[in-house]
Design an enzyme around this catalytic site. Sequence first.
Site, mmCIF file in Angstrom:
data_model
loop_
_atom_site.group_PDB
_atom_site.id
_atom_site.type_symbol
_atom_site.label_atom_id
_atom_site.label_comp_id
_atom_site.label_asym_id
_atom_site.label_seq_id
_atom_site.Cartn_x
_atom_site.Cartn_y
_atom_site.Cartn_z
ATOM 1 N N GLU A 129 0.257 -1.130 0.178
ATOM 2 C CA GLU A 129 0.005 -0.052 0.025
ATOM 3 C C GLU A 129 0.574 1.303 0.428
ATOM 4 O OE1 GLU A 129 -2.928 -0.169 2.937
ATOM 5 O OE2 GLU A 129 -3.902 -1.819 1.492
ATOM 6 N N GLU A 143 -5.336 -7.749 -0.861
ATOM 7 C CA GLU A 143 -6.863 -7.430 0.296
ATOM 8 C C GLU A 143 -8.021 -6.559 0.008
ATOM 9 O OE1 GLU A 143 -4.926 -3.961 3.467
ATOM 10 O OE2 GLU A 143 -3.251 -5.496 3.282
#
Length: 386
Positions: free
Chosen positions: A209, A319
Amino acid sequence: MLKYASIALALATLGVAQQQQWGQCGGIGWTGATTCVAGSVCSVLNPYYSQCIPGAATVTSSSAPSTPTPPAGALPRLGGVNTAGYDFSVATDGSFTGTGVSPPVSQFSHFSSQGANLYRIPFAWQLMTPTLGGTISQSFLSRYDQTVQAALNSGPNVFVIIDLHNYARWNGGIIAQGGPTDAQFQSIWTQLAQKYGSNQRVIFGIMNEPHDIPSISTWVNSVQGAVNAIRAAGATNYLLLPGSSWSSAQAFPTEAGPLLVKVTDPLGGTSKLIFDVHKYLDSDNSGTHPDCTTDNVQVLQTLVQFLQANGNRQAILSETGGGNTSSCESLLANELAYVKSAYPTLAGFSVWAAGAFDTTYVLTVTPNADGSDQPLWVDAVKPNLP
């Protein structure tokens, strides 16, 4: 478990607007065009989504199309879970205090026995290399490797993502943009490549991320440098290439994606360079709320179109997840059904999260003490495992 009604698409009469290639042409609640332009077939991918797929003629289908032949070297269809713990207390600015928590190894056999074949095991950069750019801590690596090996040993076809979970940062500084140098970033991956390069079932998750990156082109150069360093160390593993905006699947086609598709592999080809995307289902896409508001199918459709138009590349939804609520059980099931149907473009998924999270965590899929599973796992995840 959720039950799906079958869908039968009726042939539309001549004169009705037609959908373009790769556009939506049917599904529960769909009110748009249900026929495709010449050369495309309206094919049911799941009860909520049918797509115009290039074919011999414009027809409709009442069943899912046959699985496309994966390109040479493509990842197999994957599905599983994030087993968190070694990332606990990593902040979104890349700072870290703590020692991490080892995920219970019993979870791997528990989930693998139900069909899971992918485990993402996040870790803090500072745990692996306590000194930036320094050598790996052998004491932590031994601990981490016990978890990796337990996952790999839970099934002959299980893959593991080793996930550097630092948001493209070390203690607040962004890689090559005021923080760690590219050489320091490459150092940890060189060492991990030397450790795991002999096992093709270990996938290297280059960074979790990245977000608020001032220069995406500079970040992509950093990713290219990590790829080069891994290959220079002799590793031929699959690599997950992260974009920007928290690895957003929605932002990928217009933000980092057009640059990341230009990253090259010293091995030749692109089959081992996989894109790493995330997408949650709550109101603000943060993965912090128990209720879900979207199934992300339209977002993923756009991603699939982009990947197919740019070399038929693969991505993993590494995710995604939701709470143990009726809205998430339904919407996550829809999302994962689409991911499964979009193979090989979407290689698979890993839901967030199990591991060291307890059963009170808002997005938990950690099994209960009696061995029973969370409703979200039973109703949404398990039916969509490979």
